[in-house]
Design a protein around this motif. Structure first.
Motif, PDB file in Angstrom:
ATOM      1  N   MET A 174       4.493  14.063  -9.532  1.00  0.00           N
ATOM      2  CA  MET A 174       5.576  15.032  -9.652  1.00  0.00           C
ATOM      3  C   MET A 174       6.214  14.982 -11.035  1.00  0.00           C
ATOM      4  SD  MET A 174       7.248  15.237  -5.903  1.00  0.00           S
ATOM      5  CE  MET A 174       8.240  16.630  -6.416  1.00  0.00           C
ATOM      6  N   VAL A 175       6.365  13.791 -11.595  1.00  0.00           N
ATOM      7  CA  VAL A 175       6.914  13.662 -12.948  1.00  0.00           C
ATOM      8  C   VAL A 175       5.979  14.344 -13.949  1.00  0.00           C
ATOM      9  CG1 VAL A 175       7.451  12.004 -14.780  1.00  0.00           C
ATOM     10  CG2 VAL A 175       8.307  11.614 -12.461  1.00  0.00           C
ATOM     11  N   GLU A 176       4.669  14.182 -13.777  1.00  0.00           N
ATOM     12  CA  GLU A 176       3.702  14.860 -14.646  1.00  0.00           C
ATOM     13  C   GLU A 176       3.817  16.379 -14.523  1.00  0.00           C
ATOM     14  OE1 GLU A 176      -0.106  13.322 -13.515  1.00  0.00           O
ATOM     15  OE2 GLU A 176       0.333  11.319 -14.301  1.00  0.00           O
ATOM     16  N   GLU A 177       4.239  16.869 -13.348  1.00  0.00           N
ATOM     17  CA  GLU A 177       4.405  18.306 -13.116  1.00  0.00           C
ATOM     18  C   GLU A 177       5.767  18.820 -13.573  1.00  0.00           C
ATOM     19  OE1 GLU A 177       3.667  18.593  -8.916  1.00  0.00           O
ATOM     20  OE2 GLU A 177       1.493  18.404  -9.164  1.00  0.00           O
ATOM     21  N   GLY A 178       6.545  17.960 -14.225  1.00  0.00           N
ATOM     22  CA  GLY A 178       7.822  18.386 -14.786  1.00  0.00           C
ATOM     23  C   GLY A 178       9.038  18.087 -13.932  1.00  0.00           C
ATOM     24  N   TRP A 179       8.863  17.430 -12.797  1.00  0.00           N
ATOM     25  CA  TRP A 179       9.991  17.070 -11.944  1.00  0.00           C
ATOM     26  C   TRP A 179      10.616  15.783 -12.446  1.00  0.00           C
ATOM     27  CZ3 TRP A 179      11.699  20.368  -8.343  1.00  0.00           C
ATOM     28  CH2 TRP A 179      10.830  21.346  -7.863  1.00  0.00           C
ATOM     29  N   GLU A 180      11.917  15.651 -12.250  1.00  0.00           N
ATOM     30  CA  GLU A 180      12.653  14.432 -12.585  1.00  0.00           C
ATOM     31  C   GLU A 180      13.230  13.853 -11.300  1.00  0.00           C
ATOM     32  OE1 GLU A 180      16.885  13.239 -14.707  1.00  0.00           O
ATOM     33  OE2 GLU A 180      15.962  15.159 -15.205  1.00  0.00           O
ATOM     34  N   ALA A 222       0.838  -1.202   0.000  1.00  0.00           N
ATOM     35  CA  ALA A 222       0.000   0.000   0.000  1.00  0.00           C
ATOM     36  C   ALA A 222       0.874   1.254   0.000  1.00  0.00           C
ATOM     37  CB  ALA A 222      -0.933  -0.008   1.207  1.00  0.00           C
ATOM     38  N   ASN A 223       1.929   1.264   0.821  1.00  0.00           N
ATOM     39  CA  ASN A 223       2.843   2.408   0.857  1.00  0.00           C
ATOM     40  C   ASN A 223       3.523   2.603  -0.500  1.00  0.00           C
ATOM     41  OD1 ASN A 223       2.131   2.672   3.510  1.00  0.00           O
ATOM     42  ND2 ASN A 223       4.137   2.158   4.340  1.00  0.00           N
ATOM     43  N   ASP A 224       3.933   1.509  -1.119  1.00  0.00           N
ATOM     44  CA  ASP A 224       4.548   1.594  -2.447  1.00  0.00           C
ATOM     45  C   ASP A 224       3.592   2.242  -3.448  1.00  0.00           C
ATOM     46  OD1 ASP A 224       6.786   0.362  -1.427  1.00  0.00           O
ATOM     47  OD2 ASP A 224       6.461  -1.552  -2.443  1.00  0.00           O
ATOM     48  N   ALA A 225       2.307   1.885  -3.377  1.00  0.00           N
ATOM     49  CA  ALA A 225       1.316   2.453  -4.295  1.00  0.00           C
ATOM     50  C   ALA A 225       1.152   3.952  -4.060  1.00  0.00           C
ATOM     51  CB  ALA A 225      -0.021   1.736  -4.144  1.00  0.00           C
ATOM     52  N   VAL A 226       1.104   4.375  -2.801  1.00  0.00           N
ATOM     53  CA  VAL A 226       0.930   5.796  -2.478  1.00  0.00           C
ATOM     54  C   VAL A 226       2.170   6.594  -2.893  1.00  0.00           C
ATOM     55  CG1 VAL A 226       0.660   7.457  -0.592  1.00  0.00           C
ATOM     56  CG2 VAL A 226      -0.727   5.371  -0.626  1.00  0.00           C
ATOM     57  N   ILE A 227       3.353   6.074  -2.578  1.00  0.00           N
ATOM     58  CA  ILE A 227       4.601   6.769  -2.927  1.00  0.00           C
ATOM     59  C   ILE A 227       4.767   6.830  -4.440  1.00  0.00           C
ATOM     60  CG2 ILE A 227       7.124   6.652  -2.769  1.00  0.00           C
ATOM     61  CD1 ILE A 227       6.676   5.449   0.095  1.00  0.00           C
ATOM     62  N   SER A 228       4.434   5.749  -5.146  1.00  0.00           N
ATOM     63  CA  SER A 228       4.501   5.748  -6.612  1.00  0.00           C
ATOM     64  C   SER A 228       3.551   6.791  -7.195  1.00  0.00           C
ATOM     65  CB  SER A 228       4.137   4.367  -7.173  1.00  0.00           C
ATOM     66  OG  SER A 228       5.106   3.421  -6.829  1.00  0.00           O
ATOM     67  N   SER A 229       2.386   6.925  -6.613  1.00  0.00           N
ATOM     68  CA  SER A 229       1.426   7.926  -7.055  1.00  0.00           C
ATOM     69  C   SER A 229       2.004   9.331  -6.910  1.00  0.00           C
ATOM     70  CB  SER A 229       0.127   7.799  -6.265  1.00  0.00           C
ATOM     71  OG  SER A 229      -0.743   8.862  -6.550  1.00  0.00           O
ATOM     72  N   LYS A 230       2.649   9.598  -5.787  1.00  0.00           N
ATOM     73  CA  LYS A 230       3.269  10.908  -5.564  1.00  0.00           C
ATOM     74  C   LYS A 230       4.377  11.155  -6.588  1.00  0.00           C
ATOM     75  CE  LYS A 230       4.376  14.709  -3.297  1.00  0.00           C
ATOM     76  NZ  LYS A 230       3.512  15.869  -3.243  1.00  0.00           N
ATOM     77  N   ILE A 231       5.237  10.166  -6.791  1.00  0.00           N
ATOM     78  CA  ILE A 231       6.329  10.295  -7.763  1.00  0.00           C
ATOM     79  C   ILE A 231       5.768  10.534  -9.164  1.00  0.00           C
ATOM     80  CG2 ILE A 231       8.201   9.043  -8.927  1.00  0.00           C
ATOM     81  CD1 ILE A 231       8.787   7.728  -6.169  1.00  0.00           C
ATOM     82  N   ASN A 232       4.760   9.765  -9.567  1.00  0.00           N
ATOM     83  CA  ASN A 232       4.171   9.925 -10.902  1.00  0.00           C
ATOM     84  C   ASN A 232       3.547  11.306 -11.072  1.00  0.00           C
ATOM     85  OD1 ASN A 232       4.921   7.389 -11.829  1.00  0.00           O
ATOM     86  ND2 ASN A 232       3.053   6.425 -11.074  1.00  0.00           N
ATOM     87  N   PHE A 261      14.161  15.461  -6.220  1.00  0.00           N
ATOM     88  CA  PHE A 261      13.667  15.762  -7.558  1.00  0.00           C
ATOM     89  C   PHE A 261      14.315  17.042  -8.062  1.00  0.00           C
ATOM     90  CE2 PHE A 261      10.404  13.173  -5.667  1.00  0.00           C
ATOM     91  CZ  PHE A 261       9.899  12.406  -6.709  1.00  0.00           C
ATOM     92  N   LYS A 262      14.400  17.178  -9.375  1.00  0.00           N
ATOM     93  CA  LYS A 262      14.888  18.431  -9.956  1.00  0.00           C
ATOM     94  C   LYS A 262      14.074  18.738 -11.201  1.00  0.00           C
ATOM     95  CE  LYS A 262      18.534  16.605 -12.937  1.00  0.00           C
ATOM     96  NZ  LYS A 262      19.934  16.682 -13.297  1.00  0.00           N
ATOM     97  N   ARG A 263      14.028  20.032 -11.523  1.00  0.00           N
ATOM     98  CA  ARG A 263      13.412  20.478 -12.771  1.00  0.00           C
ATOM     99  C   ARG A 263      13.963  21.828 -13.152  1.00  0.00           C
ATOM    100  NH1 ARG A 263       7.112  21.933 -11.277  1.00  0.00           N
ATOM    101  NH2 ARG A 263       7.573  23.693  -9.935  1.00  0.00           N
ATOM    102  N   THR A 264      13.837  22.141 -14.423  1.00  0.00           N
ATOM    103  CA  THR A 264      14.290  23.427 -14.922  1.00  0.00           C
ATOM    104  C   THR A 264      13.233  24.473 -14.606  1.00  0.00           C
ATOM    105  OG1 THR A 264      15.488  22.301 -16.690  1.00  0.00           O
ATOM    106  CG2 THR A 264      15.089  24.657 -16.970  1.00  0.00           C
ATOM    107  N   LYS A 265      13.667  25.577 -14.013  1.00  0.00           N
ATOM    108  CA  LYS A 265      12.741  26.673 -13.721  1.00  0.00           C
ATOM    109  C   LYS A 265      12.264  27.294 -15.017  1.00  0.00           C
ATOM    110  CE  LYS A 265      14.319  28.179  -9.203  1.00  0.00           C
ATOM    111  NZ  LYS A 265      14.786  29.332  -8.431  1.00  0.00           N
ATOM    112  N   LYS A 266      11.025  27.672 -15.024  1.00  0.00           N
ATOM    113  CA  LYS A 266      10.449  28.295 -16.220  1.00  0.00           C
ATOM    114  C   LYS A 266      10.327  29.787 -16.046  1.00  0.00           C
ATOM    115  CE  LYS A 266       8.104  24.114 -17.373  1.00  0.00           C
ATOM    116  NZ  LYS A 266       6.966  23.390 -17.664  1.00  0.00           N
TER     117      LYS A 266
END
Length: 150
Positions: free
Chosen positions: A112-118, A100-110, A145-150
């Protein structure tokens, strides 16, 4: 003429890429490994910025005075706290809770990736039960996580 425009475009893109600023964000998961499931497990994500320089002092031979930063000013009160399940319950280790924790953490990571974070780096550590009378323990993981500032 087309070649000149092409090369000029490449130079402009390279200039913008070289001047791009990167921002970083850390997400922390704290998962309890306290027996009987009495601990607390959370995924923490801060929503405000702090400047480390505001809380830093430089020590030297001439000035070794104590850092007098105010704890209340360092504290962050604007953060997301996502509930996770403890690794243990009364019956022992609970693999369903880990999944269950893996599912919640994966959701958060996914998200953030959709929001442009790597996801750039992951670091984890354990403070586990040190014996009969300890009864303490956490498994902590930091996701950088990192991302380029816009």
């Amino acid at each position: 003429m087309k070649k000149q425009i092409f090369f000029f475009s490449i130079i402009i893109l390279a200039f913008f890429e070289a001047n791009a600023q990167v921002e970083y964000k850390i997400i922390t998961s704290v998962e309890s490994i306290v027996p009987a499931g009495i601990g607390r497990s959370r995924l923490i994500s801060v929503n405000e910025e702090k400047n480390y320089k505001d809380f830093t002092s430089t020590q030297s031979d001439e000035d070794n005075s104590r850092n007098k930063s105010n704890r209340d000013e360092i504290r962050v009160r604007n953060f997301d706290e996502t509930k996770l399940l403890n690794f243990y319950n009364l019956g022992g280790i609970r693999f369903q809770n880990i999944a269950a924790n893996d599912a919640v953490i994966s959701s958060k990571i996914n998200t953030m990736v959709e929001e442009g974070w790597e996801l750039a780096f992951v670091n984890s550590a354990v403070e586990s039960d040190a014996g009969k009378d300890d009864g303490q323990g956490i498994f902590i993981t930091r996701y950088l996580f990192k991302r380029t500032k816009k």
